[in-house]
Design an enzyme around this catalytic site. Sequence first.
Site, PDB file in Angstrom:
ATOM      1  N   ASP A   6       0.875  -1.158   0.000  1.00 14.80           N
ATOM      2  CA  ASP A   6       0.000   0.000   0.000  1.00 14.80           C
ATOM      3  C   ASP A   6       0.926   1.225   0.000  1.00 14.80           C
ATOM      4  O   ASP A   6       2.123   1.102   0.277  1.00 14.80           O
ATOM      5  CB  ASP A   6      -0.875  -0.026   1.264  1.00 14.80           C
ATOM      6  CG  ASP A   6      -1.644   1.253   1.460  1.00 14.80           C
ATOM      7  OD1 ASP A   6      -2.282   1.717   0.504  1.00 14.80           O
ATOM      8  OD2 ASP A   6      -1.594   1.803   2.579  1.00 14.80           O
ATOM      9  N   ASP A  17      -0.211   5.067   0.942  1.00 18.27           N
ATOM     10  CA  ASP A  17      -0.494   6.088   1.958  1.00 18.27           C
ATOM     11  C   ASP A  17      -0.471   5.521   3.367  1.00 18.27           C
ATOM     12  O   ASP A  17      -1.188   4.572   3.676  1.00 18.27           O
ATOM     13  CB  ASP A  17      -1.866   6.723   1.686  1.00 18.27           C
ATOM     14  CG  ASP A  17      -1.861   7.537   0.406  1.00 18.27           C
ATOM     15  OD1 ASP A  17      -1.004   8.421   0.287  1.00 18.27           O
ATOM     16  OD2 ASP A  17      -2.705   7.282  -0.475  1.00 18.27           O
TER      17      ASP A  17
END
Length: 219
Positions: free
Chosen positions: A10, A12
């Site tokens: 991922d 953020d």
Amino acid sequence: MERFKAVVFDMDGLMIDTERLYFEVERVIARDFGKEVKDETLWKMMGRKPIEAITVFAEDLGLDISPEELLGIRDNLFVKKLVNEVEAMPGLSDILNSLKGKLKMGIATGSPSKFLKIVLDKLNIGGYFDIFVTSDEVQKGKPDPEVYNIAAMRLQVLPSECIVLEDSSNGALAAVKAGCYTIAVPSVYTDKQDFSFVNYIARDLRDAAQKIGELINRE
């Protein structure tokens, strides 16, 4: 046990400290409308497609403005912060270097490609990755597993051959639903979320790197 062939990150809150930037921007927007936004609302937004996230924001705060217009306001504020303030999370370079050449690597993010490009350019890390999947390319955002199914397909591996690193409950749930081995790396913004369903909860990216090393060396 299937041999792990890829790791998917991922972006953020996991690779870069953007949750702080998002939270700051969203609190400013709420105050501009004479409102206060609760942490629970900000948590619900995490990992989702931008339009889905901002719709949650508008509904929870009872704002009489279209999600599209609100998203434009947020994006303008956020891009300025991202360009000036983006920082790698502690241990990011360590984990990237430790995995380089051992596993295929990808990024699957709830952010649009324009944000991904800023991050890759600012941190100069694009060369580590084989594939990228952004919110522009999915119909349903996390916690729907679509983004991780696409990532596995592009990496030419099965989801069960992927290790996923996520900082939010929404993102981790997407990875688990896709059938990936899921490592949660909670941040100060997500450590109160539910991660009871993941395979492993890491203290930080260095701990996650050590766990992945154990997994691939055990095979």
